[in-house]
Design a protein around this motif. Structure first.
Motif, PDB file in Angstrom:
ATOM      1  N   GLU A   4      58.925  16.837  -6.532  1.00  0.00           N
ATOM      2  CA  GLU A   4      58.670  16.257  -7.848  1.00  0.00           C
ATOM      3  C   GLU A   4      59.987  16.051  -8.580  1.00  0.00           C
ATOM      4  N   LYS A   5      60.065  14.959  -9.322  1.00  0.00           N
ATOM      5  CA  LYS A   5      61.248  14.724 -10.153  1.00  0.00           C
ATOM      6  C   LYS A   5      61.229  15.699 -11.321  1.00  0.00           C
ATOM      7  N   THR A   6      60.038  15.868 -11.913  1.00  0.00           N
ATOM      8  CA  THR A   6      59.859  16.812 -13.012  1.00  0.00           C
ATOM      9  C   THR A   6      58.737  17.760 -12.629  1.00  0.00           C
ATOM     10  N   SER A   7      59.011  19.046 -12.667  1.00  0.00           N
ATOM     11  CA  SER A   7      58.034  20.050 -12.245  1.00  0.00           C
ATOM     12  C   SER A   7      56.712  19.900 -12.996  1.00  0.00           C
ATOM     13  N   ASN A   9      54.427  17.481 -12.615  1.00  0.00           N
ATOM     14  CA  ASN A   9      53.933  16.109 -12.725  1.00  0.00           C
ATOM     15  C   ASN A   9      53.266  15.626 -11.444  1.00  0.00           C
TER      16      ASN A   9
END
Length: 165
Positions: A4-7, A9
């Motif tokens: 994930e790019k942002t945890s 999401n």
């Protein structure tokens, strides 16, 4: 590995499966072909909660039933339900019977299908199916969903897959 790019999401790759669930029938439902109206057979055969409102739900499965008739003609239309609302017809003209008063016809049916739904929702979705048993003059016919004939059960099952878009 894909991360994930942002945890928190999630990872959504277009056209890939995000989740899969399965449901199988359990309770027997008996219908007589006297009304020619859509009748809900199962309202919650399988439930899925989409992670994204843009996802599609691919429904594959088999609708199984046993039918018995001694006179006249009838057939079944089958349709998918989402949250108790009709969505689309699986197959029309399914399980056609033509009998005479001197002929008993008992038939086991297994109808495989695929249906692609676009619910635009992230709420829980309950999938099941309805039937319209169309009659033409018969007085002694019945359709049994989830039927045990002592030689094997007639069970319907759905597999729901959330597909990322």
């Amino acid at each position: 590995a894909i991360n994930e790019k942002t945890s928190g999401n999630g990872v959504y790759i277009p056209n890939h499966t995000i989740q899969t669930v399965q449901g199988v029938t359990s309770a027997r439902v008996d219908l007589s072909p006297s009304t020619n109206v859509w009748t809900s057979v199962y309202t919650n055969l399988a439930t899925i909660t989409p992670k994204s409102s843009s996802s599609k739900i691919l429904i594959t499965g088999v609708i199984s039933f046993y039918s018995s008739s001694t006179d006249g003609q009838f057939y079944c239309d089958l349709a998918i339900n989402r949250n108790s609302s009709l969505q689309g017809e699986v197959m029309g003209y399914t399980g056609f019977h033509r009998t005479t008063s001197s002929t008993l016809m008992d038939v086991m049916h297994n109808i495989p299908f695929t249906y692609l739904d676009s619910p635009a929702s992230t709420s829980a979705l309950n999938y099941g199916f309805s039937v319209k048993v169309r009659s033409y003059g018969q007085s002694n016919s019945t359709v049994y969903f989830t039927y045990n004939d002592s030689g094997g059960d007639q069970l319907s099952s759905f597999v729901l897959q959330e597909i990322a878009q």
